[in-house]
Design a protein around this motif. Structure first.
Motif, PDB file in Angstrom:
ATOM      1  N   ASP A   1       1.069  -1.348  -0.013  1.00  0.00           N
ATOM      2  CA  ASP A   1       0.044  -0.034  -0.332  1.00  0.00           C
ATOM      3  C   ASP A   1       0.754   1.273  -0.457  1.00  0.00           C
ATOM      4  OD1 ASP A   1       0.262  -0.857   3.022  1.00  0.00           O
ATOM      5  OD2 ASP A   1      -0.604   1.295   3.386  1.00  0.00           O
ATOM      6  N   ILE A   2       1.856   1.220   0.355  1.00  0.00           N
ATOM      7  CA  ILE A   2       3.025   2.695   0.726  1.00  0.00           C
ATOM      8  C   ILE A   2       3.533   2.687  -0.800  1.00  0.00           C
ATOM      9  CG2 ILE A   2       3.315   2.149   2.794  1.00  0.00           C
ATOM     10  CD1 ILE A   2       6.137   1.030   2.281  1.00  0.00           C
ATOM     11  N   LEU A   3       3.744   1.998  -1.470  1.00  0.00           N
ATOM     12  CA  LEU A   3       4.206   2.169  -3.163  1.00  0.00           C
ATOM     13  C   LEU A   3       2.311   2.882  -3.752  1.00  0.00           C
ATOM     14  CD1 LEU A   3       6.924  -0.979  -3.586  1.00  0.00           C
ATOM     15  CD2 LEU A   3       7.308   1.778  -3.146  1.00  0.00           C
ATOM     16  N   LEU A   4       1.691   1.931  -4.258  1.00  0.00           N
ATOM     17  CA  LEU A   4       0.243   1.809  -5.033  1.00  0.00           C
ATOM     18  C   LEU A   4      -0.105   3.257  -4.222  1.00  0.00           C
ATOM     19  CD1 LEU A   4      -0.634  -1.573  -4.193  1.00  0.00           C
ATOM     20  CD2 LEU A   4       0.043  -0.535  -6.438  1.00  0.00           C
ATOM     21  N   ASP A   5      -0.706   3.722  -3.183  1.00  0.00           N
ATOM     22  CA  ASP A   5      -0.845   5.074  -2.769  1.00  0.00           C
ATOM     23  C   ASP A   5      -0.815   6.298  -3.506  1.00  0.00           C
ATOM     24  OD1 ASP A   5      -2.494   7.187  -1.343  1.00  0.00           O
ATOM     25  OD2 ASP A   5      -3.037   5.792   0.207  1.00  0.00           O
ATOM     26  N   PRO A   6      -1.111   6.990  -3.892  1.00  0.00           N
ATOM     27  CA  PRO A   6      -0.372   8.247  -3.917  1.00  0.00           C
ATOM     28  C   PRO A   6       0.265   9.398  -3.643  1.00  0.00           C
ATOM     29  CG  PRO A   6      -2.334   8.188  -5.916  1.00  0.00           C
ATOM     30  CD  PRO A   6      -2.464   7.226  -5.283  1.00  0.00           C
ATOM     31  N   ASP A   7      -1.233   8.647  -2.058  1.00  0.00           N
ATOM     32  CA  ASP A   7      -0.480   9.576  -1.082  1.00  0.00           C
ATOM     33  C   ASP A   7       0.385   8.884  -0.164  1.00  0.00           C
ATOM     34  OD1 ASP A   7      -2.356  11.634  -1.745  1.00  0.00           O
ATOM     35  OD2 ASP A   7      -4.678  10.465  -0.929  1.00  0.00           O
ATOM     36  N   LYS A   8       0.684   8.062  -0.152  1.00  0.00           N
ATOM     37  CA  LYS A   8       2.007   7.719   0.801  1.00  0.00           C
ATOM     38  C   LYS A   8       3.327   7.800  -0.132  1.00  0.00           C
ATOM     39  CE  LYS A   8      -1.625   4.469   3.289  1.00  0.00           C
ATOM     40  NZ  LYS A   8      -1.541   3.373   3.849  1.00  0.00           N
ATOM     41  N   GLN A   9       3.214   7.410  -1.242  1.00  0.00           N
ATOM     42  CA  GLN A   9       4.186   6.831  -2.508  1.00  0.00           C
ATOM     43  C   GLN A   9       5.350   8.217  -1.569  1.00  0.00           C
ATOM     44  OE1 GLN A   9       2.594   7.317  -6.103  1.00  0.00           O
ATOM     45  NE2 GLN A   9       1.887   4.892  -5.985  1.00  0.00           N
TER      46      GLN A   9
END
Length: 154
Positions: free
Chosen positions: A78-86
């Motif tokens: 999720d930290i690589l897929l979520d634009p807000d987390k990337q």
């Protein structure tokens, strides 16, 4: 919590210099949280910033980051897929000790789901569940890295 030990073991296996001296890997968790809600189940989620410190690292930093990204892709995608987390998925600090040696600190926002089930006769069963499977998004497969002639595990 299982991910800290799993990440430590993965990096030790993937990076020959860390396999030779695994005591260079230091893992810390500060100010984690338990996320839960009232309902039929006592299931919950650990949420925490994992701090990973590698001391006296003499290999190129890329040889640490690439296996780290491979572990994240499998264990916390999720930290690589979520634009807000990337953009802030992985924090880092480095102290350049000399021309060949660096202390590297990395911070990852991790989570782990734990499913709680009542056991017949009393008590509870705790099952740590992995990340849900992701569709194949394409990209490179069968890659390998080599440092000083020694392959690094993907």
């Amino acid at each position: 919590m299982k991910k800290p030990a799993d990440l430590r073991a993965y990096l030790t296996q993937a990076i020959p210099s860390l396999a030779k001296d695994p005591d260079k890997i230091h893992v810390f968790i500060e100010k984690g949280h338990i996320a839960s809600k009232y309902g039929k189940s006592l299931s919950f989620e650990y949420r925490y910033p994992l701090q990973l410190v590698i001391t006296d690292y003499t290999d190129p930093v890329d040889t640490l980051i690439v296996p780290l990204l491979a572990w994240i892709a499998a264990n916390q995608p999720d930290i690589l897929l979520d634009p807000d987390k990337q953009a802030k998925a992985i924090g880092f600090e480095a102290e350049i000790l000399d021309h060949h040696t660096t202390d590297i600190g990395l911070t990852l926002e991790l989570s782990e789901r734990v499913i709680i089930t009542a056991v017949a006769g009393g008590g509870w069963s705790c099952e740590h569940v992995g990340e849900p499977p992701l569709p194949d998004l394409g990209g490179p497969t069968g890659w390998s890295m080599v440092i000083n002639g020694a392959p690094l595990l993907p």
